[in-house]
Scaffold this active site. Structure first.
Site, PDB file in Angstrom:
ATOM      1  N   CYS A   6      -3.407   8.024 -25.811  1.00  0.00           N
ATOM      2  CA  CYS A   6      -4.513   7.785 -25.838  1.00  0.00           C
ATOM      3  C   CYS A   6      -5.094   9.589 -25.775  1.00  0.00           C
ATOM      4  O   CYS A   6      -7.012   9.553 -25.990  1.00  0.00           O
ATOM      5  CB  CYS A   6      -5.461   6.543 -24.770  1.00  0.00           C
ATOM      6  SG  CYS A   6      -5.608   7.826 -23.735  1.00  0.00           S
TER       7      CYS A   6
ATOM      8  N   HIS B  98      -1.649   1.336  -4.028  1.00  0.00           N
ATOM      9  CA  HIS B  98      -1.606   2.917  -4.156  1.00  0.00           C
ATOM     10  C   HIS B  98      -0.990   3.295  -4.954  1.00  0.00           C
ATOM     11  O   HIS B  98      -0.943   4.762  -4.484  1.00  0.00           O
ATOM     12  CB  HIS B  98      -1.871   3.082  -2.719  1.00  0.00           C
ATOM     13  CG  HIS B  98      -2.905   2.689  -2.071  1.00  0.00           C
ATOM     14  ND1 HIS B  98      -3.544   2.705  -0.681  1.00  0.00           N
ATOM     15  CD2 HIS B  98      -4.294   1.878  -2.246  1.00  0.00           C
ATOM     16  CE1 HIS B  98      -3.953   1.900  -0.345  1.00  0.00           C
ATOM     17  NE2 HIS B  98      -4.751   1.328  -1.432  1.00  0.00           N
TER      18      HIS B  98
ATOM     19  N   SER C  30      -2.298  -1.766   9.493  1.00  0.00           N
ATOM     20  CA  SER C  30      -3.355  -1.491  10.461  1.00  0.00           C
ATOM     21  C   SER C  30      -4.589  -2.531   9.712  1.00  0.00           C
ATOM     22  O   SER C  30      -5.600  -2.709  10.086  1.00  0.00           O
ATOM     23  CB  SER C  30      -4.024  -0.381  10.632  1.00  0.00           C
ATOM     24  OG  SER C  30      -3.848   0.256   9.781  1.00  0.00           O
TER      25      SER C  30
ATOM     26  N   GLN D 120       1.004  -0.951   0.380  1.00  0.00           N
ATOM     27  CA  GLN D 120      -0.361  -0.282   0.133  1.00  0.00           C
ATOM     28  C   GLN D 120       0.715   1.037   0.028  1.00  0.00           C
ATOM     29  O   GLN D 120       0.262   2.581  -0.208  1.00  0.00           O
ATOM     30  CB  GLN D 120      -1.044   0.040   1.401  1.00  0.00           C
ATOM     31  CG  GLN D 120      -1.637  -1.336   1.464  1.00  0.00           C
ATOM     32  CD  GLN D 120      -2.548  -1.411   2.677  1.00  0.00           C
ATOM     33  OE1 GLN D 120      -3.157  -0.833   2.797  1.00  0.00           O
ATOM     34  NE2 GLN D 120      -1.731  -2.113   3.127  1.00  0.00           N
TER      35      GLN D 120
ATOM     36  N   CYS E  32      -1.966  12.135 -22.352  1.00  0.00           N
ATOM     37  CA  CYS E  32      -1.789  10.941 -22.387  1.00  0.00           C
ATOM     38  C   CYS E  32      -1.082  10.974 -23.773  1.00  0.00           C
ATOM     39  O   CYS E  32      -1.911  11.382 -24.845  1.00  0.00           O
ATOM     40  CB  CYS E  32      -2.391   9.820 -21.559  1.00  0.00           C
ATOM     41  SG  CYS E  32      -1.605   8.420 -22.721  1.00  0.00           S
TER      42      CYS E  32
HETATM   43  P1  NAD Z   1      -1.083   2.889   8.535  1.00  0.00           P
HETATM   44  O1  NAD Z   1      -0.617   3.926   8.689  1.00  0.00           O
HETATM   45  O2  NAD Z   1      -2.828   2.624   8.664  1.00  0.00           O
HETATM   46  O3  NAD Z   1      -1.352   2.528   9.920  1.00  0.00           O
HETATM   47  C1  NAD Z   1       0.332   2.006  10.022  1.00  0.00           C
HETATM   48  C2  NAD Z   1       0.690   0.447  10.570  1.00  0.00           C
HETATM   49  O4  NAD Z   1       2.030   0.391  11.210  1.00  0.00           O
HETATM   50  C3  NAD Z   1       0.020   0.074  12.328  1.00  0.00           C
HETATM   51  O5  NAD Z   1      -0.817  -0.675  12.475  1.00  0.00           O
HETATM   52  C4  NAD Z   1       1.012   0.414  13.425  1.00  0.00           C
HETATM   53  O6  NAD Z   1       1.004  -0.037  14.614  1.00  0.00           O
HETATM   54  C5  NAD Z   1       2.162  -0.254  12.538  1.00  0.00           C
HETATM   55  N1  NAD Z   1       3.333   0.438  12.862  1.00  0.00           N
HETATM   56  C6  NAD Z   1       4.438   1.292  12.726  1.00  0.00           C
HETATM   57  N2  NAD Z   1       5.230   0.838  13.033  1.00  0.00           N
HETATM   58  C7  NAD Z   1       5.858  -0.290  12.893  1.00  0.00           C
HETATM   59  C8  NAD Z   1       7.134  -0.554  12.856  1.00  0.00           C
HETATM   60  N3  NAD Z   1       8.527   0.130  12.897  1.00  0.00           N
HETATM   61  N4  NAD Z   1       7.125  -1.979  11.902  1.00  0.00           N
HETATM   62  C9  NAD Z   1       6.062  -2.511  12.049  1.00  0.00           C
HETATM   63  N5  NAD Z   1       4.686  -1.772  11.814  1.00  0.00           N
HETATM   64  C10 NAD Z   1       4.346  -0.465  12.116  1.00  0.00           C
HETATM   65  O7  NAD Z   1      -1.555   1.925   7.323  1.00  0.00           O
HETATM   66  P2  NAD Z   1      -1.805   1.163   6.130  1.00  0.00           P
HETATM   67  O8  NAD Z   1      -2.712  -0.175   6.816  1.00  0.00           O
HETATM   68  O9  NAD Z   1      -1.041   1.038   5.272  1.00  0.00           O
HETATM   69  O10 NAD Z   1      -3.114   2.281   5.488  1.00  0.00           O
HETATM   70  C11 NAD Z   1      -2.427   3.653   5.694  1.00  0.00           C
HETATM   71  C12 NAD Z   1      -2.981   4.308   3.920  1.00  0.00           C
HETATM   72  O11 NAD Z   1      -1.605   5.099   4.138  1.00  0.00           O
HETATM   73  C13 NAD Z   1      -1.599   2.980   2.854  1.00  0.00           C
HETATM   74  O12 NAD Z   1      -2.804   3.200   2.053  1.00  0.00           O
HETATM   75  C14 NAD Z   1      -0.652   4.010   1.804  1.00  0.00           C
HETATM   76  O13 NAD Z   1      -0.951   4.031   0.396  1.00  0.00           O
HETATM   77  C15 NAD Z   1      -0.723   5.424   3.021  1.00  0.00           C
HETATM   78  N6  NAD Z   1       1.025   5.558   3.096  1.00  0.00           N
HETATM   79  C16 NAD Z   1       1.710   5.358   2.569  1.00  0.00           C
HETATM   80  C17 NAD Z   1       2.865   6.380   2.879  1.00  0.00           C
HETATM   81  C18 NAD Z   1       4.117   5.567   2.460  1.00  0.00           C
HETATM   82  O14 NAD Z   1       4.372   5.131   0.970  1.00  0.00           O
HETATM   83  N7  NAD Z   1       5.254   4.999   2.807  1.00  0.00           N
HETATM   84  C19 NAD Z   1       2.791   6.558   4.424  1.00  0.00           C
HETATM   85  C20 NAD Z   1       1.773   7.149   5.055  1.00  0.00           C
HETATM   86  C21 NAD Z   1       0.499   6.391   4.209  1.00  0.00           C
HETATM   87 ZN    ZN Z   2      -3.853   6.616 -21.761  1.00  0.00          ZN
END
Ligand code: NAD
Ligand code: ZN
Length: 261
Positions: A163, A131, A202, A113, A160
């Protein structure tokens, strides 16, 4: 979780991985937390600090794509903190451990994600980004993707070259459908998977949150790697209650010694 309990869980996780036919990792923002990228939810998360964002991002983009591009270019994002962290982030030991698991032949695919491109930087190969990827652009009509610096920015909004559709950042916005190609790949990977690693997610964001349930329903195993409890903890077979950058390298180490035994 006490140190001996974690040690036991790591041994159990390694055993499950070694016994499985097709291991897939479902990854969330928590994996990149140790690279200094803030998560959305949980302690220190951006939403915890600033509240939940406007969920109509994609709707607003469609209404006025040129305005979105202007904001992007002038970098007036409300997510300044996240953007800066993303620009500076490098992979951590958790990313490298996933790369190792793939190189050793255990891990078949990563469904992430995250949009941060850190899996690629770490050297992982089989990756589906539900994502999107912040270093790419995508056509909203035909889903063609380009690296950011390989796309001609002649008109605003850009169109694009394939297209004529409108081009946006590849990162999926709030309210935007998951690109069909990525979603199909996730469904296919989940179908084959008999052991899923749930790393730093999460697991409340759909469709990703549904994949582990599908694996479990079809008789597969779930291994959770997360310092905090999640809605998937109860259905997980093994729980590593530790940061991914600490737990995953220990699982790899364990698997290496099992091979040598
Ligand atoms: P979330 O932000 O909802 O939850 C993060 C999870 O990571 C929590 O359950 C937390 O307990 C856990 N966590 C915290 N530190 C950790 C560690 N050191 N090791 C393992 N786990 C740890 O994240 P999500 O469920 O991925 O959903 C949020 C959305 O936000 C995603 O869809 C994503 O696209 C986006 N997002 C991406 C980034 C990135 O690309 N790095 C950063 C922020 C949000
Ligand atoms: Zn296109």
């Amino acid at each position: 979780m006490t140190a001996p309990e974690l040690e036991q869980a790591i041994a159990e996780a390694a055993w499950q991985i070694a016994s499985a036919n097709y291991v897939v990792a479902l990854v969330g923002a928590g994996l990149s937390a140790e690279s200094g990228v803030p998560t959305f939810r949980g302690e220190g998360g951006l939403w915890t600090k600033y509240g939940e964002p406007d969920m109509r991002g994609y709707e607003r983009f469609l209404k006025d794509p040129a305005k979105w591009w202007e904001e992007r270019i002038s970098r007036s994002s409300t997510y300044r903190e996240l953007v800066t962290a993303l620009e500076e982030a490098v992979p951590n030991d958790g990313h490298f451990a996933l790369r190792d698991l793939e190189e050793l032949g255990y891990l078949k695919h990563i469904i992430t994600q995250n949009i941060d491109n850190l899996h690629q930087t770490a050297g992982s190969r089989a990756i589906t980004e539900i994502h999107g990827n912040r270093t790419k652009l995508r056509c909203i009509s035909c889903s063609q993707r380009w690296p950011l610096d390989e796309f001609p920015m002649d008109d605003m909004p850009p169109h694009c070259t394939n297209c004529g559709g409108i081009v946006k950042g590849d990162t999926v916005m709030f309210g935007e459908p998951i690109p069909r190609d990525a979603l199909n790949e996730c469904v296919e990977q989940t179908r084959q998977c008999d052991c899923m690693l749930l790393v730093g997610t999460s697991a409340v964001v759909y469709p990703a949150a549904g994949f582990p349930v599908d694996v479990k329903t079809s008789g597969g195993r779930l291994i959770e790697v997360n310092p905090n409890e999640t809605p998937l903890t109860d259905i997980s077979d093994v729980v590593l209650r530790a940061p991914a950058g600490e737990a995953l390298p220990r699982v790899v180490e364990r698997l290496r010694t099992m091979v040598n035994e």
